[in-house]
Design a protein around this motif. Structure first.
Motif, PDB file in Angstrom:
ATOM      1  N   PRO A  97     -31.500 -29.602 -24.274  1.00 32.14           N
ATOM      2  CA  PRO A  97     -31.589 -30.285 -25.582  1.00 32.14           C
ATOM      3  C   PRO A  97     -32.969 -30.875 -25.825  1.00 32.14           C
ATOM      4  O   PRO A  97     -33.551 -31.520 -24.955  1.00 32.14           O
ATOM      5  N   GLY A  98     -33.511 -30.605 -27.009  1.00 29.84           N
ATOM      6  CA  GLY A  98     -34.808 -31.143 -27.384  1.00 29.84           C
ATOM      7  C   GLY A  98     -35.991 -30.417 -26.791  1.00 29.84           C
ATOM      8  O   GLY A  98     -37.139 -30.859 -26.976  1.00 29.84           O
ATOM      9  N   LYS A  99     -35.751 -29.317 -26.106  1.00 29.19           N
ATOM     10  CA  LYS A  99     -36.829 -28.560 -25.463  1.00 29.19           C
ATOM     11  C   LYS A  99     -36.856 -27.138 -25.981  1.00 29.19           C
ATOM     12  O   LYS A  99     -35.905 -26.662 -26.597  1.00 29.19           O
ATOM     13  N   GLY A 100     -37.941 -26.452 -25.722  1.00 29.90           N
ATOM     14  CA  GLY A 100     -38.007 -25.045 -26.043  1.00 29.90           C
ATOM     15  C   GLY A 100     -37.356 -24.219 -24.949  1.00 29.90           C
ATOM     16  O   GLY A 100     -37.214 -24.669 -23.812  1.00 29.90           O
ATOM     17  N   PRO A 102     -42.349 -27.010 -27.570  1.00 31.82           N
ATOM     18  CA  PRO A 102     -41.218 -27.939 -27.601  1.00 31.82           C
ATOM     19  C   PRO A 102     -40.476 -27.967 -28.930  1.00 31.82           C
ATOM     20  O   PRO A 102     -39.411 -28.574 -29.023  1.00 31.82           O
ATOM     21  N   GLY A 103     -41.014 -27.345 -29.955  1.00 26.80           N
ATOM     22  CA  GLY A 103     -40.309 -27.269 -31.227  1.00 26.80           C
ATOM     23  C   GLY A 103     -40.740 -28.307 -32.243  1.00 26.80           C
ATOM     24  O   GLY A 103     -41.281 -29.363 -31.903  1.00 26.80           O
ATOM     25  N   THR A 104     -40.523 -27.969 -33.512  1.00 25.78           N
ATOM     26  CA  THR A 104     -40.725 -28.889 -34.636  1.00 25.78           C
ATOM     27  C   THR A 104     -39.427 -28.918 -35.431  1.00 25.78           C
ATOM     28  O   THR A 104     -38.944 -27.885 -35.872  1.00 25.78           O
ATOM     29  N   SER A 147     -26.093 -27.683 -17.418  1.00 20.71           N
ATOM     30  CA  SER A 147     -25.638 -27.814 -18.807  1.00 20.71           C
ATOM     31  C   SER A 147     -26.815 -27.595 -19.745  1.00 20.71           C
ATOM     32  O   SER A 147     -27.803 -28.328 -19.706  1.00 20.71           O
ATOM     33  N   ALA A 148     -26.714 -26.571 -20.564  1.00 22.58           N
ATOM     34  CA  ALA A 148     -27.819 -26.148 -21.424  1.00 22.58           C
ATOM     35  C   ALA A 148     -27.307 -25.037 -22.326  1.00 22.58           C
ATOM     36  O   ALA A 148     -26.161 -24.609 -22.219  1.00 22.58           O
ATOM     37  N   THR A 149     -28.178 -24.560 -23.193  1.00 25.58           N
ATOM     38  CA  THR A 149     -27.879 -23.366 -23.982  1.00 25.58           C
ATOM     39  C   THR A 149     -28.589 -22.179 -23.348  1.00 25.58           C
ATOM     40  O   THR A 149     -29.776 -22.280 -22.998  1.00 25.58           O
ATOM     41  N   TYR A 150     -27.868 -21.098 -23.187  1.00 27.05           N
ATOM     42  CA  TYR A 150     -28.416 -19.907 -22.555  1.00 27.05           C
ATOM     43  C   TYR A 150     -28.475 -18.766 -23.574  1.00 27.05           C
ATOM     44  O   TYR A 150     -27.516 -18.517 -24.305  1.00 27.05           O
ATOM     45  N   THR A 161     -25.282 -19.332 -25.860  1.00 26.35           N
ATOM     46  CA  THR A 161     -24.045 -19.897 -25.321  1.00 26.35           C
ATOM     47  C   THR A 161     -24.339 -21.317 -24.868  1.00 26.35           C
ATOM     48  O   THR A 161     -25.242 -21.545 -24.062  1.00 26.35           O
ATOM     49  N   ARG A 162     -23.580 -22.252 -25.415  1.00 29.27           N
ATOM     50  CA  ARG A 162     -23.740 -23.649 -25.002  1.00 29.27           C
ATOM     51  C   ARG A 162     -22.829 -23.890 -23.812  1.00 29.27           C
ATOM     52  O   ARG A 162     -21.606 -23.831 -23.933  1.00 29.27           O
ATOM     53  N   LEU A 163     -23.429 -24.139 -22.661  1.00 29.17           N
ATOM     54  CA  LEU A 163     -22.692 -24.346 -21.416  1.00 29.17           C
ATOM     55  C   LEU A 163     -22.630 -25.823 -21.080  1.00 29.17           C
ATOM     56  O   LEU A 163     -23.652 -26.516 -21.092  1.00 29.17           O
ATOM     57  N   HIS A 164     -21.419 -26.297 -20.765  1.00 24.70           N
ATOM     58  CA  HIS A 164     -21.253 -27.687 -20.333  1.00 24.70           C
ATOM     59  C   HIS A 164     -20.528 -27.684 -18.997  1.00 24.70           C
ATOM     60  O   HIS A 164     -19.437 -27.116 -18.870  1.00 24.70           O
ATOM     61  N   ILE A 165     -21.139 -28.288 -18.012  1.00 27.06           N
ATOM     62  CA  ILE A 165     -20.549 -28.390 -16.681  1.00 27.06           C
ATOM     63  C   ILE A 165     -19.972 -29.793 -16.506  1.00 27.06           C
ATOM     64  O   ILE A 165     -20.695 -30.789 -16.590  1.00 27.06           O
ATOM     65  N   LEU A 166     -18.684 -29.850 -16.264  1.00 28.18           N
ATOM     66  CA  LEU A 166     -18.018 -31.140 -16.102  1.00 28.18           C
ATOM     67  C   LEU A 166     -18.297 -31.708 -14.722  1.00 28.18           C
ATOM     68  O   LEU A 166     -18.200 -30.997 -13.722  1.00 28.18           O
TER      69      LEU A 166
END
Lengths: 114, 112
Positions: free
Chosen positions: B40-43, A107-109, B85-88, B106-111
């Motif tokens: 966001p906030g995940k691996g 999950p990251g640091t 919506s995530a980074t790929y 690539t930061r993807l945002h779906i409206l």
């Protein structure tokens, strides 16, 4: 299975301080990796290990050291932290499946160096 | 030397539309091309992967198209949803190598 876990989740250091990031995996994977992720830079490999007791340098190894004393653990050390090491650090492990390596990430640091 | 070039850096797509992310590589020894998805906030997590012996691989709404002669591959997300919506990250490796080279994301945002 917990998969890949990392401790701590967050850390703030002052310039010159040292710390160790711990990565643990319970999937019996041989290969483990440390990456750093910076905005607009993607994932850059710091060090990696292909088995217990082995380590190798990646793309950006300077300022970091690693150890793999046990198969399930991979430690990343910063001996004298610098602001340039402010980043999000990800650990990953992988195994060979059908001739290809699939990586599983922790999950990251999030590390901030003041 | 950047071995895997990814574009665009960011992408905004309407819900229901098609999201397309492109990657190009230089090393002809690469023979494994995975895509990773990161919330966001995940691996990052493996989304889909392809080997160069096929030109296309589809898993649900996600498709990889591969052009070996042009040394390019792309990810298509059909009927894009806000949950996409995530980074790929595209990536590549020499199958015999235990390291993967990642694109810059690539930061993807779906409206909605």
């Amino acid at each position: 299975n917990a998969g890949v876990t990392q401790t701590p989740k967050f850390r703030v250091l002052k310039t010159g301080q040292s710390m160790t990031l711990l990565c643990a995996q319970d999937m019996n994977h041989e290969y483990m990796y440390w990456y750093r992720q910076d905005p607009g830079m993607g994932l850059r490999l710091i060090h990696y290990s292909v088995g217990e007791g082995t380590t190798a340098k990646g793309e950006v190894p300077d300022g970091y050291n690693v150890s793999r004393l046990k198969k399930q653990n991979f430690l990343l050390g910063l001996e004298s932290a610098a602001p340039s090491q402010t980043s999000v650090y990800f650990c990953a492990s992988s195994y060979l499946r059908q001739g290809l390596y699939e990586q599983f990430f922790g999950p990251g640091t999030r590390l901030t160096v003041l | 030397q950047q071995q895997v070039k990814q574009s665009p850096q960011s992408l905004i797509v309407q819900k229901g539309g098609i999201s397309i992310i492109n990657c190009a590589y230089e090393n002809t020894a690469f023979d494994y091309f995975p895509w990773y998805q990161q919330f966001p906030g995940k691996g990052p997590a493996l989304l889909i992967a392809i080997r160069p012996d096929v030109s296309e691989k589809k898993e649900g709404r996600f498709t990889i198209s591969f052009n070996k002669s042009a040394k390019q591959f792309s990810l298509h997300i059909m009927d894009s949803q806000p949950g996409d919506s995530a980074t790929y990250f595209c990536a590549a490796s020499d199958g015999g190598d235990d390291k993967i080279i990642f694109g810059k994301g690539t930061r993807l945002h779906i409206l909605p």
